[in-house]
Structures are given as C-alpha cells and as structure tokens.
Design an enzyme around this catalytic site. Structure first.
Site, PDB file in Angstrom:
ATOM      1  N   ASP A   1       0.883  -1.156  -0.101  1.00 47.19           N
ATOM      2  CA  ASP A   1      -0.086   0.009   0.000  1.00 47.19           C
ATOM      3  C   ASP A   1       0.914   1.316   0.064  1.00 47.19           C
ATOM      4  O   ASP A   1       2.057   1.058   0.084  1.00 47.19           O
ATOM      5  CB  ASP A   1      -0.920   0.027   1.290  1.00 47.19           C
ATOM      6  CG  ASP A   1      -1.604   1.037   1.461  1.00 47.19           C
ATOM      7  OD1 ASP A   1      -2.266   1.714   0.500  1.00 47.19           O
ATOM      8  OD2 ASP A   1      -1.447   1.791   2.720  1.00 47.19           O
TER       9      ASP A   1
ATOM     10  N   ASP B   1      -1.857  -0.822   6.151  1.00 51.59           N
ATOM     11  CA  ASP B   1      -2.316  -0.439   7.327  1.00 51.59           C
ATOM     12  C   ASP B   1      -3.618   0.249   7.599  1.00 51.59           C
ATOM     13  O   ASP B   1      -4.196   0.290   8.644  1.00 51.59           O
ATOM     14  CB  ASP B   1      -1.419   1.197   7.687  1.00 51.59           C
ATOM     15  CG  ASP B   1      -1.846   2.312   6.828  1.00 51.59           C
ATOM     16  OD1 ASP B   1      -2.156   2.262   5.814  1.00 51.59           O
ATOM     17  OD2 ASP B   1      -1.865   3.497   7.436  1.00 51.59           O
TER      18      ASP B   1
ATOM     19  N   ASP C   1      -7.238  -1.956   3.569  1.00 45.34           N
ATOM     20  CA  ASP C   1      -6.113  -3.238   3.144  1.00 45.34           C
ATOM     21  C   ASP C   1      -6.846  -4.482   3.624  1.00 45.34           C
ATOM     22  O   ASP C   1      -5.997  -5.320   3.475  1.00 45.34           O
ATOM     23  CB  ASP C   1      -4.972  -2.635   3.702  1.00 45.34           C
ATOM     24  CG  ASP C   1      -4.254  -1.315   2.928  1.00 45.34           C
ATOM     25  OD1 ASP C   1      -4.631  -1.189   1.818  1.00 45.34           O
ATOM     26  OD2 ASP C   1      -3.756  -0.473   3.682  1.00 45.34           O
TER      27      ASP C   1
END
Length: 307
Positions: A37, A235, A239
């Site tokens: 990410d 995080d 996600d």
C-alpha cells in the site's frame, strides 16, 4: 521446532516485529511477490494540505473548507486528519454540528454538517458530473486530491502531500536485489501520484485508483496466476481484505484494528525495512531447521544400527 520459537522472540525483541501466526515465519522466507500500500505504508501517513481550490461556479458563498473540516474530525483516514489539522490551524469548523457520519470504504466519508449534506473523498464519490475539465488537479504536481461535495454538488478540493518514510527506498532495494522479491505498489490515489512514488523507490509495477476490492482482486490474481508466495503490506481498513487474503501479510501497528487483526506480522514502528529484516530472519531460520534435520538424520542413520 526450537528454531521457530527462538526466531519469534528475536523478531519481537530485536526487530520490533510481532509474529501473530507462527507458521507465517516459515512462509515469509518463501516470499516471491510483495504488494505494498502507499499511504501510511510507504509514506508517513501524515499528509498536510498545501492548497485548496474552489469550484467557483458551485461555491455560492458556502464555507466548504469548514464543512469538510468538521466532518473529517470523525474519520481516522490520514487525509482527513490532514484536513482537520489544516482547518484547526486556521480556526475553522470549531462550532459546526455533525450528524449521520458514515464511512464509505474506498471512497470517502459522508454526513450532515449544520443541515448541509457533505461528502469528502474521491472525485467520483463527491459528484464528478458537476466538475468541469478546467477544475482538474495539476497533473504535474505530486500532491493528492481530496474533493468536497455540499448538498450534492462538488464545491472544491484539497491538495495534500505525504512524504515518503525514511529508509523505504533501501527496503525496496534489499527486497528486490538481495531476496529477489518482486515488489508491486497498489494505491487508491490517482495515477500521477502513484507513479511518482513508485519511481522514487524503484518499484517498477504499480496500480493506481485501487479500491479495496481492486486490491483484493490483484492479490487473488497473483495467487491464481502462479504457485509463488504472495505477500501484502498495509495499514488501513481498506487493506484488511488483501491482508487477510495474502499468503504472508504485514500491518503497521499504528494502522487500523482491522488491518492489524488480519495480519501475520505487526511492525511496531511502521518501518518497512523490518519487512526485509523479517524475510532475512525467516530464511536464516529455515536454514537452521534444515541443518538440524540433516544432523538428526545423520545421527540416527549411524546410531540406530549400532543400538
């Protein structure tokens, strides 16, 4: 095995990595593709507003900055926190009343602020039909855009910049060069921003404007296309599905509970270099296990006939 138990302790005490699933310590050493990410993972997750831009034909005297700031107080997303900080620094939104707050995962936030229906998030979520081509962000800039809609009409946007964390480029270099792991960047941000981040840390494959379902589909596709071990680092709540689907997953301790609860490893200080350190620890552990098994086999092959 004892080697696994020892390595679990080393991960926590020396690396600052919590191993939530012991079996994952073995799988980490087999990683071949790692999806990462952007916001809060490769970047600090502390974006700051660098400019605001009103859609002049739609504002009609509405203090859209204050409305957005008031609504954003109820969100945990880094972009929303950046908007709140910007507004508080200018003494905006202090007395506005918010009700009916809701999060639309992967899109933005919505609610009622002082009788106005307010949305903050992606351009398409806010109201793309009312935005003229001339109101597009400057594609030459590396900032991220967060749009604001009031009463069903897009009224403006914030431009925010989030710095890359120290050591990220070194972490990616080690993962790719030393361990041969293919790194992929997946982000919900617009293409020009994602490309610039990917280039700055030497990631060749990147995917922009990824919703949570898009990220999940990417992980599933990578898993179905080959027999390789797929990892994911993230995080946020966006996600969590991808973290749960990956063969090996890492979450930032400062991230959302959904991400942390789904991960195999938790990085206590959010340092992506600890991903590479965990892979190195896993591979050393696997070598020790193989050496121990070899020694045991050799011992038994000699001692049993003599017994």
């Amino acid at each position: 095995p004892t080697a696994i138990q020892v390595s679990t302790g080393v991960a926590a005490e020396q690396l600052g990595v919590v191993v939530r699933e012991v079996a994952s310590l073995e799988r980490a050493g087999q990683l071949q593709t790692l999806v990462l990410d952007k916001t809060g993972t490769l970047t600090r997750g502390e974006p700051s507003v660098v400019s605001t831009h009103a859609v002049d034909s739609n504002t009609d005297g509405v203090d859209w900055v204050s409305l957005a700031g008031a609504l954003s107080r109820f969100s945990s997303h880094p972009f929303d926190k950046g908007i709140v900080e910007y507004c508080e620094g200018r003494q905006r939104n202090a007395t506005l009343q918010v009700s009916h707050f809701d999060v639309v995962v992967g899109q933005g936030i919505t609610g009622t602020v002082d009788s106005h229906s307010v949305r903050v998030g992606k351009r398409s979520f806010v109201d793309d039909s009312s935005i003229e081509q001339g109101d597009n962000p400057d594609q030459s800039k590396a900032s991220s855009s967060v749009w604001v809609g009031v009463d069903g009409v897009a009224v403006g946007r914030f431009e925010l910049i989030d710095d890359i964390k120290p050591g990220v480029a070194d972490a990616i270099r080690r993962l790719q060069s030393e361990f041969g792991i293919h790194c992929v960047l997946a982000s919900g941000d617009r293409p020009d921003v994602v490309r610039r981040v990917a280039e700055s840390v030497s990631i060749g494959e990147w995917h922009a404007q990824q919703s949570p379902s898009d990220k999940l589909a990417l992980v599933q596709k990578l898993k179905s296309d080959s027999t390789t071990t797929i990892g994911f680092v993230g995080d946020g709540v966006n996600d969590a599905p991808s973290i749960a689907a990956a063969d090996v997953s890492f979450a930032m301790a400062a991230g959302t509970d959904a991400a942390v609860d789904s991960a195999d490893f938790v990085l206590l200080d959010g340092d992506v270099r600890k991903v590479a350190a965990t892979v190195a620890l896993s591979r050393r552990t696997l070598r020790v296990i193989k050496q121990n098994l070899g020694a045991a086999f050799a011992y038994n092959s000699v001692s049993i006939p003599l017994a």
